[in-house]
Design an enzyme around this catalytic site. Structure first.
Site, PDB file in Angstrom:
ATOM      1  N   GLY A   1     -10.378  -7.470 119.562  1.00  0.00           N
ATOM      2  CA  GLY A   1      -9.486  -8.087 120.762  1.00  0.00           C
ATOM      3  C   GLY A   1      -9.737  -9.391 121.169  1.00  0.00           C
ATOM      4  O   GLY A   1      -9.890 -10.477 120.489  1.00  0.00           O
TER       5      GLY A   1
ATOM      6  N   VAL B   1     -23.908  -2.026 126.115  1.00  0.00           N
ATOM      7  CA  VAL B   1     -24.086  -2.869 127.196  1.00  0.00           C
ATOM      8  C   VAL B   1     -24.632  -1.797 128.485  1.00  0.00           C
ATOM      9  O   VAL B   1     -25.075  -2.259 129.247  1.00  0.00           O
ATOM     10  CB  VAL B   1     -22.986  -3.656 127.786  1.00  0.00           C
TER      11      VAL B   1
ATOM     12  N   ASN C   1     -17.487 -10.106 128.281  1.00  0.00           N
ATOM     13  CA  ASN C   1     -15.982  -9.419 127.836  1.00  0.00           C
ATOM     14  C   ASN C   1     -15.978  -7.851 127.561  1.00  0.00           C
ATOM     15  O   ASN C   1     -15.179  -7.172 127.754  1.00  0.00           O
ATOM     16  CB  ASN C   1     -15.745 -10.221 126.820  1.00  0.00           C
TER      17      ASN C   1
ATOM     18  N   SER D   1      -9.547  -8.488 135.202  1.00  0.00           N
ATOM     19  CA  SER D   1      -8.185  -7.871 134.758  1.00  0.00           C
ATOM     20  C   SER D   1      -7.278  -7.919 136.129  1.00  0.00           C
ATOM     21  O   SER D   1      -7.513  -7.861 137.079  1.00  0.00           O
ATOM     22  CB  SER D   1      -8.188  -6.462 134.496  1.00  0.00           C
TER      23      SER D   1
ATOM     24  N   TYR E   1     -10.671   2.699 136.635  1.00  0.00           N
ATOM     25  CA  TYR E   1     -10.637   1.418 135.928  1.00  0.00           C
ATOM     26  C   TYR E   1     -10.237   0.287 136.790  1.00  0.00           C
ATOM     27  O   TYR E   1     -11.172  -0.792 136.857  1.00  0.00           O
ATOM     28  CB  TYR E   1      -9.430   1.397 134.793  1.00  0.00           C
TER      29      TYR E   1
ATOM     30  N   PRO F   1      -6.639 -10.939 132.688  1.00  0.00           N
ATOM     31  CA  PRO F   1      -5.320 -10.760 132.111  1.00  0.00           C
ATOM     32  C   PRO F   1      -4.651  -9.623 132.550  1.00  0.00           C
ATOM     33  O   PRO F   1      -5.188  -8.801 133.025  1.00  0.00           O
ATOM     34  CB  PRO F   1      -5.859 -10.778 130.782  1.00  0.00           C
ATOM     35  N   GLY F   2      -3.051  -9.728 132.312  1.00  0.00           N
ATOM     36  CA  GLY F   2      -2.558  -8.711 132.311  1.00  0.00           C
ATOM     37  C   GLY F   2      -2.496  -7.829 130.873  1.00  0.00           C
ATOM     38  O   GLY F   2      -3.402  -7.832 130.452  1.00  0.00           O
TER      39      GLY F   2
HETATM   40  P1  NDP Z   1     -10.936  -3.810 122.790  1.00  0.00           P
HETATM   41  O1  NDP Z   1     -10.965  -2.486 122.608  1.00  0.00           O
HETATM   42  O2  NDP Z   1     -10.119  -4.375 121.778  1.00  0.00           O
HETATM   43  O3  NDP Z   1     -12.486  -4.446 122.635  1.00  0.00           O
HETATM   44  C1  NDP Z   1     -13.398  -4.097 123.499  1.00  0.00           C
HETATM   45  C2  NDP Z   1     -14.678  -4.587 123.341  1.00  0.00           C
HETATM   46  O4  NDP Z   1     -15.619  -4.276 124.052  1.00  0.00           O
HETATM   47  C3  NDP Z   1     -15.089  -4.277 121.804  1.00  0.00           C
HETATM   48  O5  NDP Z   1     -15.627  -5.130 120.934  1.00  0.00           O
HETATM   49  C4  NDP Z   1     -16.256  -3.281 122.029  1.00  0.00           C
HETATM   50  O6  NDP Z   1     -17.137  -3.273 120.953  1.00  0.00           O
HETATM   51  C5  NDP Z   1     -16.872  -3.906 123.296  1.00  0.00           C
HETATM   52  N1  NDP Z   1     -17.343  -2.689 123.794  1.00  0.00           N
HETATM   53  C6  NDP Z   1     -16.747  -1.606 124.574  1.00  0.00           C
HETATM   54  N2  NDP Z   1     -17.720  -0.715 125.020  1.00  0.00           N
HETATM   55  C7  NDP Z   1     -18.770  -0.989 124.799  1.00  0.00           C
HETATM   56  C8  NDP Z   1     -20.017  -0.760 125.007  1.00  0.00           C
HETATM   57  N3  NDP Z   1     -20.548   0.304 125.673  1.00  0.00           N
HETATM   58  N4  NDP Z   1     -21.302  -1.620 124.538  1.00  0.00           N
HETATM   59  C9  NDP Z   1     -21.178  -2.740 123.833  1.00  0.00           C
HETATM   60  N5  NDP Z   1     -19.783  -3.425 123.761  1.00  0.00           N
HETATM   61  C10 NDP Z   1     -18.630  -2.720 124.083  1.00  0.00           C
HETATM   62  O7  NDP Z   1     -10.421  -4.405 124.037  1.00  0.00           O
HETATM   63  P2  NDP Z   1     -10.039  -5.727 124.800  1.00  0.00           P
HETATM   64  O8  NDP Z   1     -10.446  -7.038 123.893  1.00  0.00           O
HETATM   65  O9  NDP Z   1      -8.575  -5.911 125.370  1.00  0.00           O
HETATM   66  O10 NDP Z   1     -10.967  -5.718 126.020  1.00  0.00           O
HETATM   67  C11 NDP Z   1     -11.806  -6.983 126.384  1.00  0.00           C
HETATM   68  C12 NDP Z   1     -12.055  -7.025 127.784  1.00  0.00           C
HETATM   69  O11 NDP Z   1     -10.853  -7.477 128.419  1.00  0.00           O
HETATM   70  C13 NDP Z   1     -12.366  -5.903 128.427  1.00  0.00           C
HETATM   71  O12 NDP Z   1     -13.342  -5.822 129.532  1.00  0.00           O
HETATM   72  C14 NDP Z   1     -11.089  -5.240 129.181  1.00  0.00           C
HETATM   73  O13 NDP Z   1     -11.406  -4.505 130.128  1.00  0.00           O
HETATM   74  C15 NDP Z   1     -10.516  -6.593 129.384  1.00  0.00           C
HETATM   75  N6  NDP Z   1      -8.927  -6.594 129.791  1.00  0.00           N
HETATM   76  C16 NDP Z   1      -8.169  -6.051 128.731  1.00  0.00           C
HETATM   77  C17 NDP Z   1      -6.660  -6.338 128.817  1.00  0.00           C
HETATM   78  C18 NDP Z   1      -5.790  -5.533 127.865  1.00  0.00           C
HETATM   79  O14 NDP Z   1      -4.657  -5.318 128.222  1.00  0.00           O
HETATM   80  N7  NDP Z   1      -6.285  -5.513 126.691  1.00  0.00           N
HETATM   81  C19 NDP Z   1      -6.115  -6.607 129.983  1.00  0.00           C
HETATM   82  C20 NDP Z   1      -7.072  -7.269 130.866  1.00  0.00           C
HETATM   83  C21 NDP Z   1      -8.379  -7.094 130.783  1.00  0.00           C
HETATM   84  P3  NDP Z   1     -17.923  -2.054 120.271  1.00  0.00           P
HETATM   85  O15 NDP Z   1     -16.979  -0.968 120.336  1.00  0.00           O
HETATM   86  O16 NDP Z   1     -18.294  -2.393 118.600  1.00  0.00           O
HETATM   87  O17 NDP Z   1     -19.174  -1.911 120.929  1.00  0.00           O
HETATM   88  C1  8X3 Z   2      -5.831  -3.981 131.083  1.00  0.00           C
HETATM   89  C2  8X3 Z   2      -4.674  -4.316 131.691  1.00  0.00           C
HETATM   90  O1  8X3 Z   2      -2.617  -2.991 132.934  1.00  0.00           O
HETATM   91  O2  8X3 Z   2      -3.900  -1.843 131.535  1.00  0.00           O
HETATM   92  O3  8X3 Z   2      -6.783  -4.309 132.237  1.00  0.00           O
HETATM   93  O4  8X3 Z   2      -4.998  -2.476 133.610  1.00  0.00           O
HETATM   94  S1  8X3 Z   2      -3.954  -2.804 132.514  1.00  0.00           S
END
Ligand code: NDP
Ligand code: 8X3
Length: 250
Positions: free
Chosen positions: A12, A58, A84, A137, A150, A180-181
């Site tokens: 992502g 993490v 992130n 977020s 969340y 982000p949304g």
């Molecule tokens: P993805 O699920 O595509 O990516 C999440 C990433 O976080 C992966 O690389 C995963 O790696 C890592 N991760 C999750 N849990 C752990 C852990 N316990 N330890 C280490 N790494 C971890 O989601 P996004 O790219 O969308 O999310 C990235 C960020 O953006 C998050 O903080 C999310 O809350 C935020 N966000 C996302 C939105 C959306 O709509 N998608 C909107 C707003 C914010 P691995 O599994 O290899 O550990």
């Molecule tokens: C991810 C976006 O709308 O699912 O943070 O909370 S939402």
């Protein structure tokens, strides 16, 4: 050459940021739990920049410090930290929610961000230099039905981001929050525990943000001249107007 440490680089937003940073010659420390994906990133981005990978959860305090303290000298000075890593686990009312899901979100999204920051901030203070980008977020700015924990975790990220900026101001360290949304990533697959059909519906009927859109913003934010700090930024897909208002005809 600047060095960036990106948590959640295996998917992502984090992966897209790693790719864009590599294109721009930023040395990378890429973190995540999925080793095969980290190896693949090292192979694909290694021709563009220097890449080191760290596998750790993490939420595992000891593992975070061990991993970051193990960085070889070429990669140990972190100029840019992108906090992130994170996810939503479940989407349920407060009365039906799973305590395991709540703990995962608080441990990963909040405590994980704190552990990684704590491991890196001292060297930034020592140098009077550094940039920390915290990925929050819209869920941290507005609550929505079933979002409860969340939203609380991202609200905590919002508060930590603001407070971190104040505490680190004296050390010339810039801190920025990006909120982000809806971004089409593996986020909903994780939220719905592998129910990919349900996950797909979240992004159907409109054009959601892509990981690359957020990467572009992160890169813009960290490449402003030193006197410019974009402290807080909310970004929606055009079809979205609030956490819950999405025009699915767009
Ligand atoms: P993805 O699920 O595509 O990516 C999440 C990433 O976080 C992966 O690389 C995963 O790696 C890592 N991760 C999750 N849990 C752990 C852990 N316990 N330890 C280490 N790494 C971890 O989601 P996004 O790219 O969308 O999310 C990235 C960020 O953006 C998050 O903080 C999310 O809350 C935020 N966000 C996302 C939105 C959306 O709509 N998608 C909107 C707003 C914010 P691995 O599994 O290899 O550990
Ligand atoms: C991810 C976006 O709308 O699912 O943070 O909370 S939402």
């Amino acid at each position: 050459m600047k060095t960036a440490l990106i948590t959640g680089a295996t998917s992502g937003i984090g992966k897209a940021t790693a790719e864009l940073f590599a294109e721009n010659g930023i040395r990378l420390v890429l973190c995540g739990r999925r080793v095969a994906r980290l190896e693949e990133l090292k192979n694909t981005l290694g021709s563009k920049t220097e890449v080191h990978t760290l596998r750790f959860d993490v939420a595992d305090r000891k593992a975070v410090f061990e991993a970051i303290n193990s960085l070889p000298s070429d990669f140990s000075q972190i100029d840019i930290l992108v906090n992130n890593a994170g996810n939503a686990h479940g989407l349920a009312t407060i009365q039906d929610g799973s305590i395991d899901d709540w703990e995962a979100m608080l441990d990963i999204n909040v405590k994980g961000l704190l552990y990684v920051s704590k491991a890196i901030i001292p060297q930034m203070i020592e140098r009077n230099d550094g940039f920390i980008v915290n990925i929050g977020s819209i869920a941290g700015k507005e609550v929505y039905t079933n979002g409860n924990v969340y939203c609380a975790s991202k609200s905590a990220v919002d508060a930590i981001n603001k407070s971190m900026r104040m505490d680190l101001n004296a050390y010339k360290i810039r801190v920025a929050g990006i909120h982000p949304g809806l971004v089409e990533t593996e986020f909903s697959d994780v939220r719905f525990k592998g129910d990919t059909d349900r996950a797909k519906t979240v992004y159907q009927g409109y054009k959601a943000l892509q990981g690359e859109d957020i990467a572009d913003i992160i890169h813009f934010v960290v490449t402003r001249p030193y006197h410019v700090n974009i402290e807080d930024l909310i970004v929606y897909p055009t079809a979205q107007a609030s956490a819950t208002l999405i025009n699915k005809n767009l």
